[in-house]
Design a protein around this motif. Structure first.
Motif, short mmCIF file in Angstrom:
data_model
loop_
_atom_site.label_atom_id
_atom_site.label_comp_id
_atom_site.label_asym_id
_atom_site.label_seq_id
_atom_site.Cartn_x
_atom_site.Cartn_y
_atom_site.Cartn_z
N LEU A 178 -36.01 -58.47 -5.55
CA LEU A 178 -35.93 -57.67 -6.45
C LEU A 178 -35.44 -58.83 -7.86
O LEU A 178 -34.90 -58.88 -8.61
N PHE A 217 -29.50 -52.23 -8.02
CA PHE A 217 -29.37 -52.29 -7.24
C PHE A 217 -27.86 -50.40 -7.75
O PHE A 217 -27.15 -51.20 -8.25
N GLN A 241 -34.40 -41.68 -0.97
CA GLN A 241 -34.80 -43.14 -0.68
C GLN A 241 -35.62 -43.86 -2.59
O GLN A 241 -35.28 -43.62 -3.47
N TYR A 271 -32.28 -49.59 -6.32
CA TYR A 271 -32.70 -50.29 -4.72
C TYR A 271 -30.95 -49.81 -4.20
O TYR A 271 -30.34 -50.57 -4.50
N PHE A 325 -33.55 -54.83 5.38
CA PHE A 325 -34.12 -54.46 4.38
C PHE A 325 -35.34 -53.76 4.17
O PHE A 325 -36.43 -54.62 4.50
N GLN A 382 -37.88 -51.46 2.46
CA GLN A 382 -39.09 -50.58 1.07
C GLN A 382 -37.86 -50.52 -0.06
O GLN A 382 -37.94 -50.84 -0.95
N ASN A 383 -36.79 -49.14 0.01
CA ASN A 383 -36.35 -48.48 -0.86
C ASN A 383 -34.08 -48.39 -0.39
O ASN A 383 -33.72 -48.12 -1.45
N GLN A 384 -34.19 -49.27 0.85
CA GLN A 384 -32.88 -49.40 1.39
C GLN A 384 -32.55 -50.63 1.96
O GLN A 384 -33.32 -50.42 2.61
#
Length: 219
Positions: A10, A135, A147, A153, A180, A182-184
């Motif tokens: 990110l 984050f 999520q 994230y 890690f 996709q979202n968390q």
């Protein structure tokens, strides 16, 4: 020196450390979770023989990370202290006195039941969640259905994740891991006196196993 694994995620430069912490360059911050200080004292109080030096070893490792990376912030994603206050709290108070300029943030976890004023007296800033950059810092992982609706994230802990690996000779091991999705992302537990639970990952996840002196990409 820490043989960390760089991970650009990110647009943020993260260094995944074998001490089971993340150094976040943009924020000059160390992130870790599930230290469980006081767990040794909790078990010894119950009459279970646990070596006394385990708490001091975790604090010494934390000191080494601070001296090496010189962070401005230290972010705990919950379960900093394991239970009610015991003699191990005094070790944490002594440790804190060595780093009076360090900003310490605690995202409170289910084990963080010590009264807030004890933390605030030490200059520890308390949150239930914290949004920082891309984050959102939490203790508990979010369910898959929620999520995508988070404020960023998710970085979290709580479940002490591990990745199960099987060798050619059918020998197997479960390594602590950074997971890690996709979202968390779920971070490994920092404390030595903790277990781990093998997680199920998707092919699109980035999973990094933690060895004694390095972090390796698994998926």
């Amino acid at each position: 020196m820490s043989a960390g694994t760089p991970f650009n995620f990110l647009d943020q430069d993260l260094l995944l450390l074998p001490q089971k912490a993340i150094y976040w360059h943009q924020q000059n911050a160390l992130i870790l979770t599930d230290v469980h200080f006081g767990k040794v004292g909790h078990f010894r109080k119950a009459g279970i023989a646990i070596p006394r030096n385990m708490e001091q070893d975790d604090l010494a490792m934390l000191s080494d990370l601070v001296y090496e990376h010189k962070p401005e912030k230290l972010i705990f994603l919950g379960d900093l202290f394991h239970s009610d206050m015991n003699n191990d709290w005094d070790w944490f108070v002594l440790w804190r006195s060595q780093f009076p300029q360090l900003e310490i943030i605690l995202i409170k976890g289910n084990h963080d039941i010590i009264a807030d004023e004890h933390y605030t007296t030490l200059g520890v800033i308390l949150y239930k969640k914290l949004v920082m950059g891309p984050f959102v810092m939490l203790h508990h992982p979010l369910a898959d259905t929620t999520q995508a609706h988070a404020e960023g994230y998710v970085l979290c802990g709580h479940i002490h994740p591990g990745v199960h690996m099987v060798g050619r000779g059918r020998q197997s091991i479960t390594l602590p891991c950074f997971a890690f999705a996709q979202n968390q992302a779920i971070l490994p537990s920092f404390g030595r006196f903790t277990g781990r639970v093998a997680i199920v990952s998707r092919k699109t996840d980035h999973v990094f196993g933690v060895l004694k002196d390095r972090v390796i990409a698994i998926a």
